[in-house]
Motif scaffolding. Structure first.
Motif, mmCIF file in Angstrom:
data_model
loop_
_atom_site.group_PDB
_atom_site.id
_atom_site.type_symbol
_atom_site.label_atom_id
_atom_site.label_comp_id
_atom_site.label_asym_id
_atom_site.label_seq_id
_atom_site.Cartn_x
_atom_site.Cartn_y
_atom_site.Cartn_z
ATOM 1 N N GLU A 28 0.847 -1.186 0.000
ATOM 2 C CA GLU A 28 0.000 0.000 0.000
ATOM 3 C C GLU A 28 0.887 1.241 0.000
ATOM 4 O O GLU A 28 2.092 1.154 0.224
ATOM 5 N N TYR A 68 -6.943 -2.122 5.796
ATOM 6 C CA TYR A 68 -6.217 -0.895 5.473
ATOM 7 C C TYR A 68 -7.174 0.250 5.146
ATOM 8 O O TYR A 68 -8.168 0.073 4.436
ATOM 9 N N THR A 69 -6.876 1.413 5.680
ATOM 10 C CA THR A 69 -7.612 2.630 5.360
ATOM 11 C C THR A 69 -6.670 3.554 4.607
ATOM 12 O O THR A 69 -5.569 3.841 5.094
ATOM 13 N N THR A 70 -7.080 4.017 3.441
ATOM 14 C CA THR A 70 -6.226 4.930 2.689
ATOM 15 C C THR A 70 -6.032 6.208 3.490
ATOM 16 O O THR A 70 -6.901 6.612 4.267
#
Length: 123
Positions: A28, A68-70
Motif C-alpha cells: 500500500e 487498510y484505510t487509505t
C-alpha cells in the motif's frame, strides 16, 4: 463537573510505500506507522476553565493491511483508536495513566499545593 478529554492524532509519519507481513504480502502507499498524539483535558469550575495537555508519539502496527484505510480516508477518531489500542498492547503508557496524569494536573490547578508570591516593597 467532570474533565472533558480530547485526543488530537492528526499528525502522522507514513511510509510512502510498504508491504505487510502476510503471505502473499499486500503493498500500500502512505502507510501510517507512527502517530503524534496530544491529549487535552479541560474542566470548568465556577466559570473558570482549567486544562492540561500530554503529548507523545505511538508506533502502530503495519503487519497486516487486511483492514487498510487509505490516508485520504483516515480520520482523527480512527487514528486515536490505533493509538489507544497500541498503547495498551505495547504497554508504552496505558491510556488510563494518561487520563490520570491529566486529572492530577487539572486538580493541582484548581487546588494548588504550592504558589509563588512576590514580596512587596523596594529592592
Amino acid at each position: 463537573m467532570a474533565i472533558t478529554y480530547t485526543w488530537d492524532c492528526r499528525t502522522v509519519d507514513v511510509y510512502p510505500t510498504a508491504s505487510d507481513a502476510e503471505t502473499p504480502p499486500v503493498t500500500e502507499t502512505d502507510v501510517v506507522y507512527n502517530v503524534h498524539w496530544r491529549l487535552t483535558g479541560e474542566e470548568i469550575v465556577s466559570g473558570s476553565s482549567y486544562s492540561a495537555t500530554n503529548i507523545g508519539t505511538q508506533v502502530v502496527s503495519t503487519d497486516n493491511f487486511s483492514n487498510y484505510t487509505t490516508f485520504d480516508d483516515l480520520t482523527n477518531a480512527q487514528a486515536t483508536g490505533w493509538v489507544t489500542s497500541s498503547m495498551e498492547a505495547s504497554n508504552s503508557g496505558s491510556v488510563q495513566a494518561q487520563y490520570d496524569s491529566i486529572a492530577n494536573q487539572v486538580a493541582l490547578q484548581i487546588t494548588p499545593i504550592s504558589v509563588t508570591m512576590q514580596i512587596s516593597g523596594s529592592v
